[in-house]
Write a protein that holds these residues in place. Structure first.
Motif, mmCIF file in Angstrom:
data_model
loop_
_atom_site.group_PDB
_atom_site.id
_atom_site.type_symbol
_atom_site.label_atom_id
_atom_site.label_comp_id
_atom_site.label_asym_id
_atom_site.label_seq_id
_atom_site.Cartn_x
_atom_site.Cartn_y
_atom_site.Cartn_z
ATOM 1 N N LEU A 1 56.774 47.410 61.426
ATOM 2 C CA LEU A 1 57.496 46.798 62.531
ATOM 3 C C LEU A 1 57.144 47.443 63.871
ATOM 4 O O LEU A 1 56.986 48.661 63.969
ATOM 5 C CB LEU A 1 59.012 46.925 62.308
ATOM 6 N N ASP A 2 57.043 46.620 64.897
ATOM 7 C CA ASP A 2 56.935 47.121 66.268
ATOM 8 C C ASP A 2 58.299 46.893 66.908
ATOM 9 O O ASP A 2 58.568 45.863 67.519
ATOM 10 C CB ASP A 2 55.851 46.362 67.037
ATOM 11 N N VAL A 3 59.186 47.860 66.732
ATOM 12 C CA VAL A 3 60.578 47.661 67.117
ATOM 13 C C VAL A 3 60.766 47.624 68.626
ATOM 14 O O VAL A 3 61.675 46.955 69.134
ATOM 15 C CB VAL A 3 61.491 48.736 66.482
ATOM 16 N N LEU A 4 59.907 48.330 69.357
ATOM 17 C CA LEU A 4 60.036 48.302 70.813
ATOM 18 C C LEU A 4 59.629 46.929 71.362
ATOM 19 O O LEU A 4 60.264 46.403 72.269
ATOM 20 C CB LEU A 4 59.194 49.403 71.447
ATOM 21 N N GLU A 5 58.585 46.369 70.798
ATOM 22 C CA GLU A 5 58.211 45.013 71.202
ATOM 23 C C GLU A 5 59.310 44.029 70.832
ATOM 24 O O GLU A 5 59.630 43.117 71.595
ATOM 25 C CB GLU A 5 56.904 44.592 70.536
ATOM 26 N N ALA A 6 59.897 44.234 69.649
ATOM 27 C CA ALA A 6 60.953 43.330 69.191
ATOM 28 C C ALA A 6 62.153 43.356 70.128
ATOM 29 O O ALA A 6 62.607 42.312 70.604
ATOM 30 C CB ALA A 6 61.378 43.698 67.764
ATOM 31 N N ILE A 7 62.668 44.544 70.424
ATOM 32 C CA ILE A 7 63.866 44.603 71.270
ATOM 33 C C ILE A 7 63.548 44.087 72.676
ATOM 34 O O ILE A 7 64.403 43.473 73.331
ATOM 35 C CB ILE A 7 64.460 46.029 71.320
ATOM 36 N N ALA B 1 59.815 39.782 54.142
ATOM 37 C CA ALA B 1 60.025 38.332 54.224
ATOM 38 C C ALA B 1 61.333 37.927 53.556
ATOM 39 O O ALA B 1 62.092 37.112 54.100
ATOM 40 C CB ALA B 1 58.852 37.595 53.583
ATOM 41 N N ALA B 2 61.606 38.502 52.392
ATOM 42 C CA ALA B 2 62.838 38.151 51.677
ATOM 43 C C ALA B 2 64.066 38.650 52.423
ATOM 44 O O ALA B 2 65.109 37.987 52.451
ATOM 45 C CB ALA B 2 62.802 38.728 50.264
ATOM 46 N N ALA B 3 63.972 39.827 53.052
ATOM 47 C CA ALA B 3 65.104 40.365 53.816
ATOM 48 C C ALA B 3 65.396 39.498 55.033
ATOM 49 O O ALA B 3 66.558 39.178 55.327
ATOM 50 C CB ALA B 3 64.806 41.797 54.240
ATOM 51 N N LEU B 4 64.336 39.089 55.743
ATOM 52 C CA LEU B 4 64.532 38.238 56.919
ATOM 53 C C LEU B 4 65.058 36.865 56.507
ATOM 54 O O LEU B 4 65.872 36.269 57.228
ATOM 55 C CB LEU B 4 63.229 38.108 57.701
ATOM 56 N N TYR C 1 64.417 40.170 63.267
ATOM 57 C CA TYR C 1 64.848 38.783 63.092
ATOM 58 C C TYR C 1 65.141 38.131 64.442
ATOM 59 O O TYR C 1 64.695 37.014 64.716
ATOM 60 C CB TYR C 1 66.092 38.718 62.204
ATOM 61 N N ALA C 2 65.892 38.835 65.281
ATOM 62 C CA ALA C 2 66.277 38.269 66.579
ATOM 63 C C ALA C 2 65.062 37.994 67.453
ATOM 64 O O ALA C 2 65.068 37.059 68.252
ATOM 65 C CB ALA C 2 67.239 39.215 67.295
ATOM 66 N N ALA C 3 64.023 38.797 67.302
ATOM 67 C CA ALA C 3 62.820 38.627 68.117
ATOM 68 C C ALA C 3 61.961 37.461 67.659
ATOM 69 O O ALA C 3 61.130 36.968 68.422
ATOM 70 C CB ALA C 3 61.992 39.905 68.095
ATOM 71 N N THR C 4 62.153 37.012 66.424
ATOM 72 C CA THR C 4 61.241 36.009 65.866
ATOM 73 C C THR C 4 61.915 34.696 65.480
ATOM 74 O O THR C 4 61.226 33.700 65.261
ATOM 75 C CB THR C 4 60.534 36.574 64.620
#
Length: 238
Positions: free
Chosen positions: A162-168, A47-50, A79-82
């Motif tokens: 993280l679900d990075v594939l869902e994110a991208i 949360a702090a990183a985002l 971040y870009a996904a959310t």
């Protein structure tokens, strides 16, 4: 552009890009993540990183291209996904290995344990990094100091969630992936491209995981090209 650094490094790893991009007239923001650089005494959390990335994006005079390498790449995708803030584009490097929650936690514990072994002092790590990359790359990567060992475990726990594939796959602005040909984090490259069929892949010869420091001029050139390829997002009128 907003540039997000890798684990145990700091904003200083982007010095070659900041210098070249600024000369070209770019507005560049490169924050230190919690637990790193000038914020080493802070606790790292997802949360702090985002929130750090969000503050950097909000400070830009227009929607920026978000750029991240390794840890910074994973965070940039999430971040870009959310985010609800407009972005021009997203460019990531060294983050095309799908994190596994259990392996990430185990790897974090291993790295924390290894830090207690002989030869793991900061000077020794700096020398090993310089040998594997170059003395100049080492000075940039650890120019803000080497983040303390206690940051590793929460970083790995965060990545494991993280679900990075869902994110991208959910990012609706242009995505560029830049990988060094010798980067061990290339193992799931094709899965990332399949998750977002509009994503563009660029592989840099003579580069490893820290490709922005292995090939600084070429890496910066690809950042500029990715920025220019992206269509400017529509203005949001309040």
């Amino acid at each position: 552009m907003v540039l997000v650094h890798g684990v145990r490094s700091s904003r200083t790893m982007w010095r070659p890009q900041i210098k070249r991009l600024t000369k070209r007239g770019f507005h560049v923001v490169a924050p230190d993540l919690p637990g790193h650089g000038e914020r080493q005494d802070e606790e790292f959390s997802l949360a702090a990183a985002l929130a750090t990335i969000d503050e950097a994006v909000a400070s830009c005079p227009e929607p920026p291209m978000l750029v991240g390498l390794s840890l910074g790449g994973y965070l940039s995708l999430q971040y870009a996904a959310t985010t609800q803030r407009p972005l021009r584009a997203v460019t990531v490097a060294g983050c095309t290995a799908v994190p596994n929650r259990f392996l990430a936690v185990a790897f974090g514990a291993y790295l924390s344990w290894r830090d207690r072994l002989p030869g793991s002092a900061d000077d020794s790590v700096l020398a090993a990094f310089a040998k594997a990359n170059s003395p100049k790359a080492a000075r940039h990567y650890y120019g803000g100091g080497r983040a303390k060992a206690h940051v590793v475990a929460p970083v790995m726990r965060a990545l494991g969630r993280l679900d990075v594939l869902e994110a991208i796959g959910s990012i609706d602005v242009p995505v560029t992936i830049i990988n060094g040909r010798r980067d061990e984090f290339r193992i799931h490259e094709r899965r990332f491209l399949a998750a977002n069929d509009a994503a563009r892949l660029i592989v840099l010869d003579d580069a490893g995981h820290i490709s922005n420091l292995n090939r600084p001029k070429r890496f910066t050139k690809e950042l500029r090209a990715a920025f220019e390829r992206a269509e400017r997002p529509p203005l949001v009128v309040a």
